[in-house]
Structure formats: structure tokens, C-alpha cells
Design a protein around this motif. Structure first.
Motif, PDB file in Angstrom:
ATOM      1  N   ASP A 132     -24.418 -29.373 -34.866  1.00  0.00           N
ATOM      2  CA  ASP A 132     -23.366 -30.069 -35.605  1.00  0.00           C
ATOM      3  C   ASP A 132     -22.039 -29.388 -35.268  1.00  0.00           C
ATOM      4  O   ASP A 132     -21.752 -28.317 -35.788  1.00  0.00           O
ATOM      5  N   PRO A 133     -21.227 -29.971 -34.385  1.00  0.00           N
ATOM      6  CA  PRO A 133     -19.975 -29.335 -33.963  1.00  0.00           C
ATOM      7  C   PRO A 133     -19.025 -29.004 -35.115  1.00  0.00           C
ATOM      8  O   PRO A 133     -18.147 -28.166 -34.970  1.00  0.00           O
ATOM      9  N   GLU A 134     -19.218 -29.646 -36.268  1.00  0.00           N
ATOM     10  CA  GLU A 134     -18.338 -29.360 -37.396  1.00  0.00           C
ATOM     11  C   GLU A 134     -18.915 -28.307 -38.332  1.00  0.00           C
ATOM     12  O   GLU A 134     -18.274 -27.930 -39.314  1.00  0.00           O
ATOM     13  N   ALA A 135     -20.122 -27.836 -38.047  1.00  0.00           N
ATOM     14  CA  ALA A 135     -20.755 -26.793 -38.869  1.00  0.00           C
ATOM     15  C   ALA A 135     -21.550 -25.876 -37.945  1.00  0.00           C
ATOM     16  O   ALA A 135     -22.776 -25.887 -37.924  1.00  0.00           O
ATOM     17  N   LEU A 136     -20.839 -25.106 -37.132  1.00  0.00           N
ATOM     18  CA  LEU A 136     -21.476 -24.231 -36.153  1.00  0.00           C
ATOM     19  C   LEU A 136     -22.267 -23.125 -36.844  1.00  0.00           C
ATOM     20  O   LEU A 136     -21.873 -22.629 -37.896  1.00  0.00           O
ATOM     21  N   THR A 137     -23.393 -22.740 -36.220  1.00  0.00           N
ATOM     22  CA  THR A 137     -24.234 -21.673 -36.754  1.00  0.00           C
ATOM     23  C   THR A 137     -24.518 -20.646 -35.663  1.00  0.00           C
ATOM     24  O   THR A 137     -24.291 -20.908 -34.471  1.00  0.00           O
ATOM     25  N   ALA A 138     -25.061 -19.514 -36.053  1.00  0.00           N
ATOM     26  CA  ALA A 138     -25.423 -18.481 -35.080  1.00  0.00           C
ATOM     27  C   ALA A 138     -26.440 -19.018 -34.072  1.00  0.00           C
ATOM     28  O   ALA A 138     -26.418 -18.637 -32.901  1.00  0.00           O
ATOM     29  N   ALA A 139     -27.315 -19.932 -34.501  1.00  0.00           N
ATOM     30  CA  ALA A 139     -28.309 -20.513 -33.591  1.00  0.00           C
ATOM     31  C   ALA A 139     -27.633 -21.247 -32.431  1.00  0.00           C
ATOM     32  O   ALA A 139     -28.166 -21.278 -31.320  1.00  0.00           O
ATOM     33  N   ASP A 140     -26.462 -21.829 -32.664  1.00  0.00           N
ATOM     34  CA  ASP A 140     -25.723 -22.519 -31.599  1.00  0.00           C
ATOM     35  C   ASP A 140     -25.231 -21.541 -30.532  1.00  0.00           C
ATOM     36  O   ASP A 140     -24.865 -21.954 -29.438  1.00  0.00           O
ATOM     37  N   PHE A 141     -25.214 -20.248 -30.870  1.00  0.00           N
ATOM     38  CA  PHE A 141     -24.656 -19.231 -29.983  1.00  0.00           C
ATOM     39  C   PHE A 141     -25.716 -18.258 -29.481  1.00  0.00           C
ATOM     40  O   PHE A 141     -25.403 -17.136 -29.095  1.00  0.00           O
ATOM     41  N   GLU A 142     -26.978 -18.695 -29.459  1.00  0.00           N
ATOM     42  CA  GLU A 142     -28.068 -17.818 -29.028  1.00  0.00           C
ATOM     43  C   GLU A 142     -27.840 -17.263 -27.626  1.00  0.00           C
ATOM     44  O   GLU A 142     -28.017 -16.071 -27.385  1.00  0.00           O
ATOM     45  N   LYS A 143     -27.422 -18.128 -26.677  1.00  0.00           N
ATOM     46  CA  LYS A 143     -27.160 -17.667 -25.306  1.00  0.00           C
ATOM     47  C   LYS A 143     -26.072 -16.590 -25.292  1.00  0.00           C
ATOM     48  O   LYS A 143     -26.184 -15.595 -24.598  1.00  0.00           O
ATOM     49  N   LEU A 144     -25.016 -16.814 -26.049  1.00  0.00           N
ATOM     50  CA  LEU A 144     -23.924 -15.844 -26.130  1.00  0.00           C
ATOM     51  C   LEU A 144     -24.432 -14.525 -26.707  1.00  0.00           C
ATOM     52  O   LEU A 144     -24.148 -13.454 -26.167  1.00  0.00           O
ATOM     53  N   LEU A 145     -25.183 -14.596 -27.795  1.00  0.00           N
ATOM     54  CA  LEU A 145     -25.662 -13.375 -28.446  1.00  0.00           C
ATOM     55  C   LEU A 145     -26.588 -12.582 -27.527  1.00  0.00           C
ATOM     56  O   LEU A 145     -26.632 -11.355 -27.607  1.00  0.00           O
ATOM     57  N   ASN A 146     -27.279 -13.259 -26.605  1.00  0.00           N
ATOM     58  CA  ASN A 146     -28.115 -12.563 -25.626  1.00  0.00           C
ATOM     59  C   ASN A 146     -27.284 -11.795 -24.608  1.00  0.00           C
ATOM     60  O   ASN A 146     -27.797 -10.911 -23.936  1.00  0.00           O
ATOM     61  N   GLU A 147     -26.014 -12.144 -24.470  1.00  0.00           N
ATOM     62  CA  GLU A 147     -25.111 -11.482 -23.525  1.00  0.00           C
ATOM     63  C   GLU A 147     -24.014 -10.705 -24.252  1.00  0.00           C
ATOM     64  O   GLU A 147     -22.993 -10.363 -23.660  1.00  0.00           O
ATOM     65  N   ALA A 148     -24.215 -10.422 -25.525  1.00  0.00           N
ATOM     66  CA  ALA A 148     -23.166  -9.826 -26.366  1.00  0.00           C
ATOM     67  C   ALA A 148     -22.596  -8.539 -25.788  1.00  0.00           C
ATOM     68  O   ALA A 148     -21.411  -8.259 -25.941  1.00  0.00           O
ATOM     69  N   ALA A 149     -23.394  -7.761 -25.099  1.00  0.00           N
ATOM     70  CA  ALA A 149     -22.912  -6.488 -24.546  1.00  0.00           C
ATOM     71  C   ALA A 149     -21.825  -6.705 -23.489  1.00  0.00           C
ATOM     72  O   ALA A 149     -21.050  -5.790 -23.215  1.00  0.00           O
ATOM     73  N   ARG A 150     -21.748  -7.907 -22.933  1.00  0.00           N
ATOM     74  CA  ARG A 150     -20.771  -8.195 -21.871  1.00  0.00           C
ATOM     75  C   ARG A 150     -19.574  -9.001 -22.369  1.00  0.00           C
ATOM     76  O   ARG A 150     -18.739  -9.415 -21.569  1.00  0.00           O
ATOM     77  N   VAL A 151     -19.498  -9.241 -23.688  1.00  0.00           N
ATOM     78  CA  VAL A 151     -18.432 -10.084 -24.244  1.00  0.00           C
ATOM     79  C   VAL A 151     -17.732  -9.344 -25.376  1.00  0.00           C
ATOM     80  O   VAL A 151     -18.378  -8.821 -26.270  1.00  0.00           O
TER      81      VAL A 151
END
Length: 129
Positions: A51-70
Motif C-alpha cells: 500500500d504506497p500510502e501506508a508503507l511498512t518495514a516489510a516493503d523495505f525487506e531488500k533495503l534492510l538486507n543491505e542496511a550496512a551499505r546504506v
């Protein structure tokens, strides 16, 4: 063996500035993509939040897997700025990522500048018409 079209997850294996946006998609690296994007150190991925109007951490799973580089996540929330939900901000902060919501146009421009400066930046860009 049956032949047919193989649908693969949209992924560009590199970092590239966003050349254009609008009409429900983006142009980058001489390619175009319909829909939203997640621009990470590992590449540019097609992204469809639940839901683009109610973003959740699940929407950012790929990002969180690369958190050390961001260090910085720019979130293009569409035509208008919408704040990120508190739970999402907390999950990003716990991963050491500073989040900055803004309109998609502002996020594209800021992403391109930070990318040119070789910063540890990622962007989640919701497509606009």
C-alpha cells in the motif's frame, strides 16, 4: 519442452541516475520501467509496496538486507510529501538508516546529486503519472 515468456523480477545490477520520471514509471540507464523503484547499492529493483500510502518495514525487506551499505534512504512518496509511519521510521533507524520522505520528483533530484557524490544513498520511489 514448452517455450514461453519468462517473467523475471525487474532488476538492473548497478547504480545509475534516474533520467526521467512520470507517466507511471522511470527512465534510467537507457531503459524504462513502469511502476515504482527501489534503488539500492546492489542495483535498481522493480518495487511494488503493498500500500504506497501506508508503507511498512516489510516493503523495505531488500533495503534492510543491505542496511550496512546504506546511510540515507530517500523516500519518494508520490506527487505529495507524506510522512513515514512511526513503525517504519523506527525499523530504519534501528538498522542505522536515516530516512527522508519527500515528493518523488524531489527524491529523484536528491538521489541523483547524492549518487554523483558517491554517497551511501538508497531511494524508494513511488511512480507518479
Amino acid at each position: 519442452m514448452a517455450k514461453g515468456i519468462v517473467i523475471r523480477e525487474a532488476h538492473f545490477p548497478g547504480r545509475a541516475p534516474i533520467e526521467a520520471y512520470g507517466s507511471g514509471g522511470f527512465r534510467f540507464a537507457d531503459m524504462s520501467h513502469r511502476g515504482s523503484l527501489l534503488c539500492l547499492p546492489s542495483g535498481i529493483h522493480g518495487w511494488e509496496p503493498a500500500d504506497p500510502e501506508a508503507l511498512t518495514a516489510a516493503d523495505f525487506e531488500k533495503l534492510l538486507n543491505e542496511a550496512a551499505r546504506v546511510e540515507i534512504l530517500l523516500v519518494g512518496t508520490g506527487k505529495d510529501l507524506r510522512p513515514l509511519p512511526a513503525a517504519l521510521r523506527a525499523a530504519l533507524k534501528a538498522a542505522g538508516i536515516s530516512s527522508d520522505p519527500m515528493s518523488t520528483g524531489a527524491a529523484v533530484r536528491t538521489y541523483n546529486v547524492l549518487l554523483a557524490e558517491n554517497r551511501a544513498v538508497a531511494a524508494a520511489l513511488i511512480a507518479v503519472d
